[in-house]
Design a protein around this motif. Sequence first.
Motif, PDB file in Angstrom:
ATOM      1  N   THR A 122      45.706  44.656  30.552  1.00 40.56           N
ATOM      2  CA  THR A 122      45.077  43.546  31.167  1.00 40.56           C
ATOM      3  C   THR A 122      45.424  43.691  32.928  1.00 40.56           C
ATOM      4  O   THR A 122      46.258  44.405  33.229  1.00 40.56           O
ATOM      5  N   PRO A 123      44.519  43.342  33.843  1.00 39.12           N
ATOM      6  CA  PRO A 123      44.997  43.339  35.116  1.00 39.12           C
ATOM      7  C   PRO A 123      46.339  42.522  35.339  1.00 39.12           C
ATOM      8  O   PRO A 123      46.471  41.606  34.430  1.00 39.12           O
ATOM      9  N   THR A 124      46.962  42.725  36.226  1.00 38.33           N
ATOM     10  CA  THR A 124      48.411  41.890  36.256  1.00 38.33           C
ATOM     11  C   THR A 124      47.793  40.618  37.357  1.00 38.33           C
ATOM     12  O   THR A 124      48.118  39.804  36.938  1.00 38.33           O
ATOM     13  N   THR A 125      47.000  40.732  38.388  1.00 34.49           N
ATOM     14  CA  THR A 125      46.498  39.664  39.107  1.00 34.49           C
ATOM     15  C   THR A 125      44.966  39.768  39.159  1.00 34.49           C
ATOM     16  O   THR A 125      44.325  41.171  38.923  1.00 34.49           O
ATOM     17  N   ALA A 126      44.194  38.709  39.453  1.00 39.28           N
ATOM     18  CA  ALA A 126      42.784  38.935  39.605  1.00 39.28           C
ATOM     19  C   ALA A 126      42.501  39.192  41.060  1.00 39.28           C
ATOM     20  O   ALA A 126      41.294  39.659  41.138  1.00 39.28           O
ATOM     21  N   THR A 127      43.099  39.198  42.047  1.00 44.84           N
ATOM     22  CA  THR A 127      42.859  39.547  43.358  1.00 44.84           C
ATOM     23  C   THR A 127      43.935  40.525  43.715  1.00 44.84           C
ATOM     24  O   THR A 127      45.159  40.429  43.595  1.00 44.84           O
ATOM     25  N   PRO A 128      43.653  41.341  45.162  1.00 44.99           N
ATOM     26  CA  PRO A 128      44.778  41.973  45.880  1.00 44.99           C
ATOM     27  C   PRO A 128      45.693  40.692  46.425  1.00 44.99           C
ATOM     28  O   PRO A 128      45.396  39.617  46.420  1.00 44.99           O
ATOM     29  N   ALA A 133      39.228  34.568  32.914  1.00 44.37           N
ATOM     30  CA  ALA A 133      39.522  34.857  34.253  1.00 44.37           C
ATOM     31  C   ALA A 133      38.570  35.358  35.068  1.00 44.37           C
ATOM     32  O   ALA A 133      37.635  36.227  34.649  1.00 44.37           O
ATOM     33  N   GLN A 134      38.439  35.129  36.232  1.00 43.64           N
ATOM     34  CA  GLN A 134      37.436  35.654  37.496  1.00 43.64           C
ATOM     35  C   GLN A 134      38.253  36.695  38.009  1.00 43.64           C
ATOM     36  O   GLN A 134      39.209  36.454  38.939  1.00 43.64           O
ATOM     37  N   VAL A 135      37.756  38.032  37.952  1.00 51.11           N
ATOM     38  CA  VAL A 135      38.405  39.236  38.404  1.00 51.11           C
ATOM     39  C   VAL A 135      37.608  39.953  39.896  1.00 51.11           C
ATOM     40  O   VAL A 135      36.338  40.014  39.622  1.00 51.11           O
ATOM     41  N   ASP A 136      38.153  39.888  40.853  1.00 48.40           N
ATOM     42  CA  ASP A 136      37.832  40.674  42.124  1.00 48.40           C
ATOM     43  C   ASP A 136      37.327  42.178  41.428  1.00 48.40           C
ATOM     44  O   ASP A 136      37.690  42.808  40.665  1.00 48.40           O
ATOM     45  N   ALA A 137      36.238  42.410  41.846  1.00 50.79           N
ATOM     46  CA  ALA A 137      35.205  43.583  41.285  1.00 50.79           C
ATOM     47  C   ALA A 137      36.116  45.093  41.602  1.00 50.79           C
ATOM     48  O   ALA A 137      36.211  45.749  40.700  1.00 50.79           O
ATOM     49  N   GLU A 138      36.776  45.004  42.698  1.00 49.81           N
ATOM     50  CA  GLU A 138      37.477  46.528  42.891  1.00 49.81           C
ATOM     51  C   GLU A 138      38.917  46.195  42.153  1.00 49.81           C
ATOM     52  O   GLU A 138      39.171  47.292  41.627  1.00 49.81           O
TER      53      GLU A 138
END
Length: 475
Positions: A390-396, A284-289
Motif C-alpha cells: 500500500t502507500p505508506t501515507t496518503a500525501t507527501p 483512503a483518499q490518496v494524493d494523485a502523485e
Amino acid sequence: MTARTNAAPAPAADEDLARLSAAELVALYRSGEASPVEAVEQTLRRIARLDPVVNAFALLDPDAARKDAAASEARWRAGAPLSAIDGVPATLKDLLTAKGWPTLRGSHAVDPDQAWDEDSPAAARLREAGAVLLGKTTTSEFGWTALADSPLTGVTRNPWDLSRTSGGSSGGAAVSAALNLAPLNVATDGGGSTRLPASNSGAFGLKPTFGRIAGYPSAHTQTLFHVAPLTRTVADAALLLDAIGRPDPRDWHALPRAADGWLDRLDGGVRGLRIAFSPDLGYAQVDAEVAEIVARAAQAFADLGAHVEPVELGLDDPLTVYRTLGDAAVARLFANLPEDRRSLADPNFRAVAERGRAIDAVTYLGAAEAREALGRRFGLFHERYDLLLTPTTATPALPADHAAATGSRGVPMSPFAYPFNLTQQPAASVPAGLTTAGLPVGLQIVGRKYAEALVLTAASAFEAARPFLRVPDPA
C-alpha cells in the motif's frame, strides 16, 4: 550532556565515516581500517553541523559516546567485539528510558527532577551489544500526533525541504536515519509513528510484530505500541533487530527471540511470492502523485518475479476503533501525570484526555471486538497472499507549521498505518521515489503476523532493484 543550540552550521569537516551504514562501519572495524573512536568523532561533528538546522536531537551526550567508543575500540583491537553492532552510533527516541538521561517525552508536564536510573529493554540490549549511545531523538508530545514537533523541543524539520515536517511522532529518529546522524535509531510506532516519518523523510522504518522488541515501562497505548528500527538501509534495520529483538522479563507481551538472525535472511528475493496491492484499502483518499509513485513501486515487485495482484479490500475505515482505544489510553496517561503538572501539557492533548475519559466500558470493549475482527480478517487474507503493498501515507509531508496555520493539533494520521497497529502485523515503509517538488514518498510492505523476515526480504529486494535516494545535506 549538551543542549541543542541555534548556532549556524560550521563548514563540513571530514565526515566520511559518519556517512556510512552500520554494516559498512563494522566491516571497517573488523579489517582495522577504521575505529569506533574515529567514527564517533566524525558523527559528533556531523551532528554539530546539521542538527541546528533540522533539530533531530532532544539530548546529546558526547562524553558518554566518546567513553563507549573507546571501550569498543579496545574490544575490536583485542578481537573480542560484543556483537555485529559493537561501536556503531545509535540513538533512542525520547519515549524510551535510558539510565542517566531524562526521558521527557516532548512535554513540559514530565518532571525532569527524577532518578532516571533504569534502561528500557532496547537501551539495555544496545549497551549489551556494545553500541555507542549518542542521545535521545525528538518526539511529538507523548508521541500522540503525526507532526514532528513538541512544546518542549520545538519543530523537527524535513531534511528534503526544511519548510516541511519530517513526520511524527518519531521525527527525530527519521531525520537522524535519513541524514545518517546515526546509522541505528530506535523509534516507536503506536499508529504510524515510525512508518509515517520514514515515508516523509526518505528513510526505512520497520514496525515489527507486536512484542518482537520488548517494551518497558509499558506505553499508554499498550498493545498498539511497537518499538521499531528506523535506519537508512534495510540491512541496518536487520542488524538493529538482531540486537534488540529479544524478550525482557519486564515485558509480559514479549515474544521469544527468533531462532535465526534477521540479517542472515535478507537474500531470498521475492520470486514466486503472492503479493496483493491495494492503492486505498477501500477507503483512503490518496494524493494523485503519491498514488502514481506507489503504483510504479509495486510494479517493481512484478519485475522481480513476484505475482502482484491489485485487490479491492473494501475495508471500512477503522479510525473510530483506533481512536476509541487511543483516546482512552491518552486519558489514562493524563491521569497518571502528577496533578500539579497536568496544566503544563498541550491544551489539545488535555482535550483528547477529556474525550477519552468519556468513553464507557461497553464502547471500549466494542472497539476491542472490532479490532479482533480486523485482525482475523487480515489473518485470513494472508492465507492467500504472502504480502500486501500500500502507500505508506496518503500525501507527501505537510508544512512544518501545519498546526500553527490551522490552529489545530489534529493532524491527519496516515490511513494506511494505524490498521496494522490494530492487527499487530509487521509493516515497513521503504522509500519509493520523490514527488516533482522533491518530497519523498513511501511504499508500505505488510506481512502476516510474525513474518518480519519476509517483510525484510521483500524490502531488501526492492532496495537492491530501486536503490534508496540519499538526501543532500541541508544548508
